[in-house]
Design a protein around this motif. Structure first.
Motif, PDB file in Angstrom:
ATOM      1  N   MET A  43       0.824  -1.199   0.000  1.00 20.04           N
ATOM      2  CA  MET A  43       0.000   0.000   0.000  1.00 20.04           C
ATOM      3  C   MET A  43       0.866   1.260   0.000  1.00 20.04           C
ATOM      4  N   LYS A  44       2.001   1.188   0.646  1.00 18.32           N
ATOM      5  CA  LYS A  44       2.934   2.319   0.596  1.00 18.32           C
ATOM      6  C   LYS A  44       3.437   2.532  -0.826  1.00 18.32           C
ATOM      7  N   TYR A  45       3.747   1.440  -1.496  1.00 19.55           N
ATOM      8  CA  TYR A  45       4.192   1.534  -2.890  1.00 19.55           C
ATOM      9  C   TYR A  45       3.110   2.183  -3.748  1.00 19.55           C
ATOM     10  N   ALA A  46       1.862   1.706  -3.606  1.00 19.57           N
ATOM     11  CA  ALA A  46       0.762   2.258  -4.390  1.00 19.57           C
ATOM     12  C   ALA A  46       0.570   3.743  -4.092  1.00 19.57           C
ATOM     13  N   ASP A  47       0.720   4.117  -2.832  1.00 18.14           N
ATOM     14  CA  ASP A  47       0.588   5.512  -2.436  1.00 18.14           C
ATOM     15  C   ASP A  47       1.705   6.359  -3.025  1.00 18.14           C
ATOM     16  N   ASP A  48       2.934   5.848  -2.944  1.00 19.65           N
ATOM     17  CA  ASP A  48       4.079   6.587  -3.483  1.00 19.65           C
ATOM     18  C   ASP A  48       3.946   6.813  -4.988  1.00 19.65           C
ATOM     19  N   LYS A  49       3.404   5.821  -5.694  1.00 25.25           N
ATOM     20  CA  LYS A  49       3.270   5.896  -7.155  1.00 25.25           C
ATOM     21  C   LYS A  49       1.929   6.505  -7.577  1.00 25.25           C
ATOM     22  N   LYS A  50       1.105   6.882  -6.577  1.00 27.00           N
ATOM     23  CA  LYS A  50      -0.210   7.481  -6.828  1.00 27.00           C
ATOM     24  C   LYS A  50      -1.079   6.579  -7.710  1.00 27.00           C
ATOM     25  N   LEU A  51      -1.079   5.299  -7.375  1.00 27.75           N
ATOM     26  CA  LEU A  51      -1.907   4.330  -8.086  1.00 27.75           C
ATOM     27  C   LEU A  51      -3.274   4.246  -7.431  1.00 27.75           C
ATOM     28  N   LYS A  52      -4.298   4.101  -8.224  1.00 29.70           N
ATOM     29  CA  LYS A  52      -5.641   4.019  -7.681  1.00 29.70           C
ATOM     30  C   LYS A  52      -6.512   3.162  -8.580  1.00 29.70           C
ATOM     31  N   SER A  53      -7.630   2.687  -8.018  1.00 32.69           N
ATOM     32  CA  SER A  53      -8.579   1.877  -8.775  1.00 32.69           C
ATOM     33  C   SER A  53      -9.972   2.065  -8.193  1.00 32.69           C
ATOM     34  N   LYS A  54     -10.942   2.128  -9.088  1.00 36.07           N
ATOM     35  CA  LYS A  54     -12.334   2.229  -8.652  1.00 36.07           C
ATOM     36  C   LYS A  54     -12.808   0.939  -8.000  1.00 36.07           C
TER      37      LYS A  54
END
Length: 309
Positions: free
Chosen positions: A291-302
């Motif tokens: 989740m930190k990785y996703a946050d750092d890379k600003k990844l998101k999904s509906k």
């Protein structure tokens, strides 16, 4: 990844830390159709890394392969649930990893020596050997529970007919959140024939393995590749990603032990190196890093939702 809450935009990583103490949220994966699941699990540069909770994420008080355990796991992060399916004496699909009951229940002996009703007299034990209030569940019960909550990675134990698994997925309308695990090209081909619309977890370490399965009728767009329990060479990740195939790395065992000893940031590095999904016995610790990785890379999904409980 950012989540809007009461007018504020908060980093998902911050919410995750807060939740690890309060545990007032559930992290949900929701898909309306199999196509949505397929797109979500197809590799792209914006693929959101996920943890696959090995055997559902057992911890103290929560046994393997049990919906109570799955419910506990999704309090920490969006979760793929890897879970095991065996067959009772009277051909009921039940959730159990071992061939015998001794390690994980209050019973003894082979699971296929017991009818489903006999199995219901037993209680599940956690991995420390403590009896819990939970019973052995059926695949039907598990599939019904998982809708709009998790993605299942269904591990079919030896001797269980694939047709029965496919029938259960159909019966429970679980095509939009189920992936079937296979261990060789022939198994993958069998599932592809029985259920061409379902995603399949395949054992693949590169071009040769993928082409062998394609020659047997397995489509690359339906594959998620399990690449082993140690990191493959970079060119393996590159080939699979070029084919838009996401990669599952099994960290249960040596990699989990290494992370526990040297630091959980190892999980973050594994994603940087090319893994997309980590199948872990330390799903909480691994999930925090992902989740930190996703946050750092600003990844998101509906398809990822947070719900207050």
């Amino acid at each position: 990844m950012f989540i809007k809450s009461k007018g504020f935009i908060l980093p998902l990583f911050l919410l995750l830390f807060l939740d690890s103490f309060a545990q007032q949220n559930e992290y949900l994966l929701r898909f309306k159709t199999p196509k949505q699941l397929h797109r979500f699990l197809s590799y792209s540069d914006t693929f959101i890394p996920l943890v696959s909770a090995h055997r559902g994420g057992p911890v103290k008080g929560f046994p393997e392969n049990c919906t109570a355990t799955f419910a506990n796991s999704i309090k920490y992060n969006p979760t793929i649930v890897e879970t095991d399916i065996a067959l009772s004496k009277d051909s009921v699909l039940v959730m159990m990893h071992d061939n015998t009951l001794d390690r994980t229940t209050t019973g003894t002996g082979k699971i296929d020596d017991y009818t489903y009703q006999e199995l219901q007299q037993l209680f599940l034990e956690d991995n420390d050997g403590n009896q819990t209030p939970y019973k052995i569940e059926t695949l039907d019960e598990v599939l019904k529970w998982g809708k709009d909550k998790v993605i299942y990675n269904l591990d079919v134990k030896k001797g269980v007919p694939m047709q029965m698994i496919v029938d259960a997925v159909r019966r429970n309308k679980a095509e939009a959140y189920s992936v079937i695990i296979t261990y060789n090209a022939n198994q993958a081909a069998e599932v592809a024939i029985l259920a061409p619309d379902l995603m399949i977890s395949v054992s693949a370490r590169g071009k040769e393995d993928v082409e062998r399965m394609e020659n047997l009728g397995v489509k690359a767009e339906k594959m998620v590749a399990f690449v082993g329990v140690s990191e493959p060479k970079p060119e393996v990740y590159q080939y699979l990603h070029d084919r838009k195939i996401a990669c599952i790395l099994g960290t249960m065992g040596n990699i989990d032990k290494s992370a526990a000893a040297k630091g959980d940031d190892l999980y973050y590095k594994l994603i940087e190196n090319g893994a997309n999904i980590l199948s872990s016995d330390r799903h909480i610790e691994a999930g925090i890093q992902l989740m930190k990785y996703a946050d750092d890379k600003k990844l998101k999904s509906k398809h990822i939702k947070i719900r207050k409980i």
